[in-house]
Design a protein around this motif. Structure first.
Motif, mmCIF file in Angstrom:
data_model
loop_
_atom_site.group_PDB
_atom_site.id
_atom_site.type_symbol
_atom_site.label_atom_id
_atom_site.label_comp_id
_atom_site.label_asym_id
_atom_site.label_seq_id
_atom_site.Cartn_x
_atom_site.Cartn_y
_atom_site.Cartn_z
ATOM 1 N N GLN A 1 -11.584 5.001 -7.903
ATOM 2 C CA GLN A 1 -10.384 4.520 -7.214
ATOM 3 C C GLN A 1 -9.315 4.208 -8.237
ATOM 4 N N GLU A 2 -8.149 4.821 -8.099
ATOM 5 C CA GLU A 2 -7.031 4.471 -8.968
ATOM 6 C C GLU A 2 -6.359 3.227 -8.385
ATOM 7 N N VAL A 3 -6.227 2.198 -9.226
ATOM 8 C CA VAL A 3 -5.661 0.917 -8.820
ATOM 9 C C VAL A 3 -4.327 0.726 -9.536
ATOM 10 N N GLN B 1 -5.401 6.334 -5.033
ATOM 11 C CA GLN B 1 -6.175 7.535 -4.697
ATOM 12 C C GLN B 1 -7.655 7.222 -4.838
ATOM 13 N N VAL B 2 -8.467 7.964 -4.096
ATOM 14 C CA VAL B 2 -9.917 7.793 -4.116
ATOM 15 C C VAL B 2 -10.564 9.169 -4.261
ATOM 16 N N VAL C 1 -17.859 6.872 -6.896
ATOM 17 C CA VAL C 1 -16.537 6.749 -6.284
ATOM 18 C C VAL C 1 -15.570 6.278 -7.377
ATOM 19 N N ILE D 1 -4.587 0.484 -3.934
ATOM 20 C CA ILE D 1 -5.400 1.671 -4.183
ATOM 21 C C ILE D 1 -4.525 2.902 -3.953
#
Length: 176
Positions: free
Chosen positions: A172-174, A34-35, A170, A32
């Motif tokens: 999330q960049e994975v 960034q969130v 939410v 992960i």
């Protein structure tokens, strides 16, 4: 040496001493990076069959190979004693590009129904979607709502007797 191909037989173990790289950069997936979060207490009492935008959040992926995990919830309840069908839409807008309905390609996604037998029942459906936007441009995700029939009325982000709820999203960049 550089350019050599190593073949690992099926069932064999391949141990890497050092850093596994691709194109000179460390190869990392699943992390992960960034969130981004968004919440809202805005309520909607609607019988609109046209999409109504409820909430947005924007993320800028750091690589075109990365994915974005989108998770959202928008509480709802029926406003009268008739059968209601609420529809959720997840829309992606890439800066400088077109909008995309991620859940159904434009037909709407029926994630929750409120039935007449469950008069004034509260629902808090959640949805999760793993997107591959293939961009490093600012990417906005929108949760839109509608009802399936204009004779219906649904209260969104509102509990029947308790007033406003809290909807959330939410992103999330994975690492891809």
């Amino acid at each position: 040496s550089s350019g050599d191909t190593v073949t690992v037989p099926s069932g064999a173990t391949f141990n890497v001493a050092g850093t596994l790289q691709e194109g000179g950069s460390a190869l990392v997936t699943g992390k992960i990076l960034q969130v981004i979060g968004a919440t809202s207490n805005t309520t909607y009492d609607t019988s609109s069959t046209s999409q109504v935008e409820t909430m947005t959040a924007t993320i800028t992926p750091t690589s075109t190979s990365n994915k974005v995990l989108v998770y959202f919830s928008v509480p709802m309840c029926e406003a009268s004693n008739t059968s209601h069908l609420g529809e959720y839409f997840l829309i992606r807008d890439i800066s400088g590009g077109a909008s995309t309905d991620l859940l159904t390609g434009g037909q709407g996604s029926t994630l929750a129904t409120v039935d007449a037998e469950l008069a004034r029942n509260d629902n808090s459906p959640c949805a999760m979607y793993l997107d591959s936007p293939s961009t490093t441009s600012a990417t906005t995700y929108k949760v839109n709502i509608a009802v399936s029939n204009a004779t219906m009325n649904v209260r969104w982000n509102r509990h029947n007797t308790a007033g406003a709820g809290t909807m959330f999203m939410v992103l999330q960049e994975v690492a891809g």
